[in-house]
Design a protein around this motif. Structure first.
Motif, PDB file in Angstrom:
ATOM      1  N   PRO A 315      22.226  46.912   3.966  1.00 34.59           N
ATOM      2  CA  PRO A 315      22.728  47.050   5.340  1.00 34.59           C
ATOM      3  C   PRO A 315      22.664  48.474   5.877  1.00 34.59           C
ATOM      4  O   PRO A 315      22.668  48.677   7.092  1.00 34.59           O
ATOM      5  N   GLY A 316      22.572  49.463   4.985  1.00 31.24           N
ATOM      6  CA  GLY A 316      22.398  50.828   5.465  1.00 31.24           C
ATOM      7  C   GLY A 316      21.081  51.044   6.181  1.00 31.24           C
ATOM      8  O   GLY A 316      20.932  51.993   6.955  1.00 31.24           O
ATOM      9  N   CYS A 317      20.130  50.137   5.934  1.00 31.57           N
ATOM     10  CA  CYS A 317      18.800  50.222   6.575  1.00 31.57           C
ATOM     11  C   CYS A 317      18.702  49.385   7.838  1.00 31.57           C
ATOM     12  O   CYS A 317      17.597  49.190   8.364  1.00 31.57           O
ATOM     13  N   ILE A 318      19.825  48.889   8.349  1.00 29.42           N
ATOM     14  CA  ILE A 318      19.779  47.952   9.470  1.00 29.42           C
ATOM     15  C   ILE A 318      19.190  48.581  10.731  1.00 29.42           C
ATOM     16  O   ILE A 318      18.613  47.895  11.575  1.00 29.42           O
ATOM     17  N   GLY A 319      19.314  49.905  10.866  1.00 28.32           N
ATOM     18  CA  GLY A 319      18.755  50.574  12.033  1.00 28.32           C
ATOM     19  C   GLY A 319      17.239  50.532  12.070  1.00 28.32           C
ATOM     20  O   GLY A 319      16.624  50.744  13.131  1.00 28.32           O
ATOM     21  N   LEU A 320      16.601  50.268  10.926  1.00 27.66           N
ATOM     22  CA  LEU A 320      15.139  50.192  10.869  1.00 27.66           C
ATOM     23  C   LEU A 320      14.618  48.808  11.239  1.00 27.66           C
ATOM     24  O   LEU A 320      13.414  48.624  11.382  1.00 27.66           O
ATOM     25  N   ALA A 321      15.528  47.848  11.392  1.00 25.87           N
ATOM     26  CA  ALA A 321      15.121  46.461  11.673  1.00 25.87           C
ATOM     27  C   ALA A 321      14.903  46.268  13.168  1.00 25.87           C
ATOM     28  O   ALA A 321      15.814  46.473  13.970  1.00 25.87           O
ATOM     29  N   SER A 322      13.683  45.876  13.544  1.00 20.91           N
ATOM     30  CA  SER A 322      13.383  45.619  14.954  1.00 20.91           C
ATOM     31  C   SER A 322      13.761  44.206  15.361  1.00 20.91           C
ATOM     32  O   SER A 322      14.012  43.927  16.532  1.00 20.91           O
ATOM     33  N   SER A 323      13.791  43.282  14.399  1.00 17.67           N
ATOM     34  CA  SER A 323      14.091  41.881  14.676  1.00 17.67           C
ATOM     35  C   SER A 323      15.564  41.582  14.405  1.00 17.67           C
ATOM     36  O   SER A 323      16.150  42.080  13.446  1.00 17.67           O
ATOM     37  N   ALA A 324      16.148  40.746  15.251  1.00 21.36           N
ATOM     38  CA  ALA A 324      17.535  40.325  15.044  1.00 21.36           C
ATOM     39  C   ALA A 324      17.675  39.555  13.740  1.00 21.36           C
ATOM     40  O   ALA A 324      18.695  39.656  13.047  1.00 21.36           O
ATOM     41  N   TYR A 325      16.631  38.807  13.386  1.00 19.95           N
ATOM     42  CA  TYR A 325      16.693  37.997  12.168  1.00 19.95           C
ATOM     43  C   TYR A 325      16.623  38.877  10.920  1.00 19.95           C
ATOM     44  O   TYR A 325      17.265  38.582   9.907  1.00 19.95           O
ATOM     45  N   THR A 326      15.869  39.964  10.994  1.00 20.05           N
ATOM     46  CA  THR A 326      15.852  40.924   9.876  1.00 20.05           C
ATOM     47  C   THR A 326      17.221  41.581   9.739  1.00 20.05           C
ATOM     48  O   THR A 326      17.715  41.789   8.618  1.00 20.05           O
TER      49      THR A 326
END
Length: 429
Positions: A315-326
Motif C-alpha cells: 500500500p505504500g506504493c499506491i501513489g504509483l497506481a494509475s488504475s482504481a483497480y490496482t
C-alpha cells in the motif's frame, strides 16, 4: 452431552462479537460521504469525528481491560457489548458534526473491551501452541465486520437512510450479548467440555496462566515488564494503518478514485476480505515457523509480524497506481499484511502476561495504538487536502517497518520451567 472441540465453538462466539463491534465502528466510514453531504460536514470535521472515537477508545482500553480482569471475561464482555449496541443506535439521532463526534466518542469508550476480553477468553480456552491460530481466527471478526459494512450500509442508505444502518447494528449487538451470557463459560465451569479436552487445554498452558488464585491485575507489574514497552511502541506505530483503512477507504475511493456509492459497495469490502485471509494465515504461520525453522513459539510470533510488516510495502506504493483497480489490489495487500502482523502482536501479548494481567496489558497496548492512530488521523485530516493520500500511505509503511524492528529488538520470551507436552490431538477449527 459433551461437545467435541468446544474450544473452537467458543472462538466462533467471540468472532461474532468482534464482527458486530467492527460493524458498529465501520458503519460511519461507509455512510460518511452521504452523511457529510446531508449534515454539511467538511473533511477536517470528519477527521475530528474519527479522532473523538479513537481518543475514547484509546483512554478506555486499559480501564476496560482492568475491568474485564476484575469481574471476569463473561460479565465484562457482555456489559460493554450492551453499552456499545445502545450507543451505536444513538448515532441515528445526530444532527451535525458535534453531536456525531460526541456519540462516536461514547462508542469508542464502550467498544474498548472488545480485544482485551477476546484475548483473555482465548488465553483461557487454548494451550500455548494453538493460541496464535485461535487468535488469528478471532481477529477475523475485525476484518469481517469491516467487510460486511459496505453492502449493509449502502443497502440501508438506498432503502431508507443512513440512520437505519446504525439502528440495525445496535439491535444485532443486543442479540449477541444475550447469546454470550447464555453460552460462554470458563473451561473449568463448562459442563459440555470433555475431561480429555479440559486436561489438554490446561496442560498446554504456561505456568503463569495456571495459577487459580483470583489475584487482581496490577498496572505497576504490567508497566514493569520489558515486553510491555515493546508491544506498546509497536502498537503505537502499527495501529494507524488499520484505523486509516477502517475510517478512510470509502472516502478515498469516492474522492481520489471517483467511484460512486454503488461502486464503493462493490469494492470497498475487498481489502477486508484480504484482511480475513491475513488473520487466518498469520495464525497458522506461527506453528509452521516453529516446526520447520526450529525456533521457539515466541520467536515464530516475531517472524510472523516481520512478514506482515514487509508486505505493508504494497500500500505504500499506491501513489504509483494509475488504475482504481490496482489501488484496490494494493489496499488488499495492506489489509492482508496488517491483520497478519496484528494477530502476531496479540499472540506476543498473550504469551507475555499472566491470566489476571493479559486483558489489562492488551488494553494498555491498545491505548498506545489508538493514541498513535488519533495523532495520525489529525495529521491526515489536515494534510490530505494539501498533499493527497499517497505520501500518507508511504508514512504508514515506514511506521509498520519500524514497529517490526522494535519487536525484534526489544521483545523477550518469558522464561519458565519446562512443561510436558499435552498428548491430545487438536481438533480441527
Amino acid at each position: 452431552m459433551k461437545i467435541k472441540g468446544i474450544r473452537w465453538w467458543m472462538v466462533g462466539l467471540m468472532i461474532a462479537g468482534l464482527v458486530i463491534n467492527y460493524l458498529a465502528r465501520n458503519t460511519l466510514s461507509v455512510a460518511a460521504p452521504t452523511m457529510m453531504s446531508e449534515l454539511s460536514i467538511s473533511t477536517e470535521q470528519y477527521a475530528h469525528i474519527v479522532v473523538a472515537w479513537q481518543m475514547g477508545y484509546a483512554f478506555m482500553q486499559p480501564v476496560a481491560g482492568y475491568i474485564v480482569d476484575a469481574i471476569g471475561t463473561k460479565m465484562g464482555f457482555a456489559c460493554f457489548a450492551v453499552a456499545w449496541s445502545v450507543v451505536c443506535a444513538m448515532a441515528a439521532l445526530a444532527t451535525g458534526w458535534q453531536s456525531l463526534a460526541f456519540v462516536r466518542g461514547l462508542l469508542g469508550i464502550t467498544e474498548a473491551a472488545g480485544f482485551p476480553a477476546g484475548v483473555k477468553a482465548t488465553t483461557e480456552w487454548f494451550p500455548a501452541r494453538e493460541r496464535s491460530v485461535a487468535l488469528g481466527w478471532f481477529n477475523v471478526g475485525s476484518s469481517l465486520g469491516a467487510l460486511i459494512a459496505p453492502p449493509l450500509v449502502v443497502w440501508a442508505i438506498l432503502n431508507s437512510g443512513w440512520q437505519l444502518a446504525f439502528i440495525l447494528v445496535g439491535a444485532m449487538g443486543l442479540v449477541w450479548s444475550a447469546l454470550w451470557m447464555w453460552l460462554y463459560k470458563h473451561p473449568r465451569q463448562q459442563t459440555r467440555l470433555s475431561d480429555e479436552e479440559r486436561d489438554y487445554i490446561l496442560a498446554g498452558q504456561e505456568a503463569h496462566l495456571k495459577d487459580a488464585k483470583p489475584a487482581r491485575a496490577q498496572w505497576r507489574k504490567v508497566f514493569g515488564r520489558r515486553n510491555f514497552y515493546a508491544i506498546a511502541l509497536a502498537r503505537f506505530m502499527s495501529e494507524p494503518a488499520w484505523q486509516t483503512f477502517n475510517a478512510w477507504i470509502p472516502l478515498y475511493l469516492m474522492t481520489e478514485r471517483h467511484m460512486n456509492i454503488k461502486e464503493v459497495a462493490m469494492f470497498a469490502w475487498l481489502p477486508f476480505l484480504a484482511a480475513d485471509l491475513g488473520c487466518v494465515l498469520g495464525g497458522y504461520l506461527s506453528p509452521l515457523f516453529h516446526k520447520y525453522f526450529k525456533v521457539s513459539l515466541f520467536t515464530s510470533r516475531k517472524l510472523v509480524m516481520l512478514s506482515g510488516c514487509l508486505c505493508m510495502i504494497g500500500p505504500g506504493c499506491i501513489g504509483l497506481a494509475s488504475s482504481a483497480y490496482t489501488a484496490i489490489a494494493l489496499l488488499c495487500v495492506g489489509g492482508f499484511a496488517h491483520q497478519m502482523l496484528s494477530g502476531a502482536l496479540y499472540s506476543i501479548t498473550s504469551d507475555s502476561f499472566g491470566k489476571n494481567e493479559v486483558a489489562t496489558a492488551t488494553g494498555l497496548g491498545g491505548m498506545c495504538g489508538f493514541l498513535g492512530a488519533a495523532l495520525f488521523t489529525m495529521v491526515l485530516g489536515v494534510l490530505v487536502t494539501q498533499v493527497g493520500y499517497s505520501p500518507l500511505f508511504v508514512a504508514l509503511t515506514v511506521l509498520d517497518l519500524c514497529a517490526a524492528a522494535l519487536i525484534l529488538i526489544l521483545a523477550r520470551q518469558v522464561v519458565e520451567p519446562a512443561q510436558p507436552e499435552p498428548q491430545m490431538a487438536p481438533a480441527a477449527a
